[in-house]
Design an enzyme around this catalytic site. Structure first.
Site, short mmCIF file in Angstrom:
data_model
loop_
_atom_site.label_atom_id
_atom_site.label_comp_id
_atom_site.label_asym_id
_atom_site.label_seq_id
_atom_site.Cartn_x
_atom_site.Cartn_y
_atom_site.Cartn_z
N ARG A 32 0.82 -1.21 0.00
CA ARG A 32 0.00 0.00 0.00
C ARG A 32 0.86 1.27 0.00
O ARG A 32 0.47 2.28 0.59
CB ARG A 32 -0.95 0.03 1.20
CG ARG A 32 -2.05 -1.00 1.16
CD ARG A 32 -3.17 -0.54 0.25
NE ARG A 32 -4.23 -1.52 0.16
CZ ARG A 32 -5.35 -1.50 0.90
NH1 ARG A 32 -5.52 -0.56 1.77
NH2 ARG A 32 -6.24 -2.44 0.74
N ARG A 36 -3.41 6.83 0.62
CA ARG A 36 -3.90 8.04 1.28
C ARG A 36 -2.91 8.76 2.18
O ARG A 36 -3.10 9.92 2.52
CB ARG A 36 -5.16 7.72 2.10
CG ARG A 36 -6.38 7.58 1.23
CD ARG A 36 -7.50 6.92 1.98
NE ARG A 36 -7.11 5.56 2.36
CZ ARG A 36 -7.93 4.67 2.92
NH1 ARG A 36 -9.16 5.01 3.20
NH2 ARG A 36 -7.50 3.47 3.19
N ARG A 45 -7.30 11.95 -5.41
CA ARG A 45 -8.55 11.34 -4.95
C ARG A 45 -9.66 12.37 -4.76
O ARG A 45 -10.83 12.00 -4.75
CB ARG A 45 -8.30 10.55 -3.66
CG ARG A 45 -7.82 9.14 -3.88
CD ARG A 45 -8.92 8.20 -4.37
NE ARG A 45 -9.67 7.63 -3.26
CZ ARG A 45 -10.96 7.81 -3.05
NH1 ARG A 45 -11.65 8.57 -3.88
NH2 ARG A 45 -11.54 7.25 -2.02
N ASP A 80 -6.59 -2.96 -7.55
CA ASP A 80 -7.12 -3.54 -6.32
C ASP A 80 -7.41 -5.01 -6.55
O ASP A 80 -7.76 -5.40 -7.66
CB ASP A 80 -8.40 -2.82 -5.87
CG ASP A 80 -8.73 -3.15 -4.42
OD1 ASP A 80 -8.24 -2.42 -3.53
OD2 ASP A 80 -9.42 -4.16 -4.18
N TYR A 157 -14.73 -11.87 0.53
CA TYR A 157 -15.45 -10.64 0.19
C TYR A 157 -16.76 -10.96 -0.53
O TYR A 157 -17.79 -10.33 -0.29
CB TYR A 157 -14.59 -9.71 -0.68
CG TYR A 157 -13.57 -8.95 0.14
CD1 TYR A 157 -13.97 -7.90 0.97
CD2 TYR A 157 -12.23 -9.29 0.13
CE1 TYR A 157 -13.05 -7.21 1.74
CE2 TYR A 157 -11.30 -8.60 0.90
CZ TYR A 157 -11.72 -7.57 1.71
OH TYR A 157 -10.81 -6.89 2.48
#
Ligand code: CP3
Length: 350
Positions: A32, A36, A45, A80, A157
């Site tokens: 990652r 962010r 973003r 992703d 998921y």
């Protein structure tokens, strides 16, 4: 087809470490590493959704390159693990503050039968376009890592419909309907196998399989329900000769099984001491890890102290890639990340 930069002649310390060859300094990258915690990522973003960043190759390329200024030894494709679900017939969204939400969570055999075992060109062509563009833009600065989610993590998921802590729905499905669960795992494994091959064709130098949540299973259940599907992917992709990183978290009790299922490099999280991890995965594998991502929230000197412990545990032996035990948290100060990368390079010089 882009020529691979890996193989016995590679000069990249990341690829050399994956192959357990000698290196000048320990290579480092962070899971990652694009995200962010970086101001330039947050700026993009504000204008685009996460899926837009993934689906527009120019944007995916820009984000992939952002962490290079921190001095990492590899770039990881910005995408992703959930992207294949949409073309397979299970659309999802990233809901604000909730993480991924699958629109129609899987609860029946009919839904599994309806999932399409796609060719990556149909529906994931934008990822392959991004790989080719990134490869061109990188111009040989650092190797590029491609990736995919492992079947159990993707299935969790699909069945849970989003994030989960106990994975009760997914595990209940697995125990109650093992054959149907196996059909689902088989479909996911085949799509992932094809996808990783196509990423290699498009020019990635290594691939990582993220089995982030598989640590929820016992070793026996891993062997029964997961290992055959993971080896279907890894044993085949390994034939390409590029490093294959097999990653999970909470896997202290599964490392032997994971190594048996495949991978040139096995990921260790911070709960597994590196020498113990090495013992479990065997001398013929490299290991990647295993700084606790939370240490990056501590004052810089403390983060460096923990990084020093990781290097000490790895003992300067060949076959160690410095990384976190899991992804960087959004609240991580960029300066600390940069300082730790520099620290690893400075203090591991052979
Ligand atoms: O590592 C990188 O820099 C490459 C990009 C990457 C992303 N996701 C982008 C992303 C990678 C390798 C992933 C893998 C991924 N995605 C995993 C496996 C790794 C892990 O952390 O265990 C998982 C489980 C996912 C699924 C996923 N995607 C979740 C659970 C979330 C929401 C959680 C969160 O952090 O908000 C995402 C969103 C996501 N994927 C973000 C990023 C940078 C969050 C950023 C955003 O909203 O802009």
């Amino acid at each position: 087809m882009a020529p691979s930069q890996s193989g016995p002649m590679s000069n990249f310390r990341f690829l050399r470490a994956c192959m357990r060859q000698s290196v000048d300094v320990t290579p480092v990258w962070f899971m990652r590493q694009a995200g962010r915690y970086m101001p330039e990522y947050r700026a993009l973003r504000e204008k685009h959704t996460l899926l837009e960043l993934c689906k527009k190759p120019e944007l995916a390329c820009e984000v992939t390159l952002q962490p290079l200024r921190l001095g990492v030894d590899a770039a990881i494709l910005f995408a992703d693990i959930l992207l294949p679900l949409e073309p397979m017939g299970a659309p999802f969204e990233f809901a604000k503050g909730e993480g991924p939400v699958v629109h129609s969570p899987i609860a029946s055999r009919a839904q599994i039968d309806a999932l399409r075992v796609i060719e990556p060109q149909e529906g994931l062509g934008y990822v392959l376009d991004a790989v080719r563009m990134i490869r061109r833009e990188l111009a040989g600065r650092v190797p590029l890592i491609g990736f995919a989610g492992a079947p159990f993590t993707l299935a969790s998921y699909l069945i849970e419909g989003g994030k989960s802590s106990a994975f009760a729905k997914a595990k209940r499905f697995m125990y109650a309907e093992p054959e149907t669960f196996s059909v689902l795992m088989g479909k996911l494994a085949e799509v992932v196998r094809r996808f990783l091959h196509k990423q290699i064709d498009a020019g990635v130098d290594a691939v990582q399989l993220f089995d982030s949540w598989v640590g929820q299973l016992s070793a026996e259940d891993y062997r029964t329900y997961v290992a055959p599907h993971v080896s279907h992917i890894l044993k085949d992709v390994e034939k390409r000769g590029v490093p294959v990183i097999h990653f999970g978290t909470g896997t202290y009790h599964l490392l032997e099984e994971q190594a048996a299922a495949g991978g040139t490099v096995i990921g260790l999280d911070w709960r597994t001491p590196i020498p113990v991890g090495r013992e479990k995965v065997g001398a013929d594998r490299a290991v990647q890890g295993n700084l606790d991502p939370i240490t990056l929230l501590a004052p810089r000197e403390l983060a460096e102290k923990h990084a020093a412990r990781v290097l000490e545990a790895a003992g300067g032996k060949p076959g160690h890639i410095f990384n976190l035990g899991h992804g960087i948290l959004p609240e991580t100060p960029v300066g600390t990340v940069e300082a730790v990368i520099d620290f690893v390079h400075r203090t591991s010089a052979r």
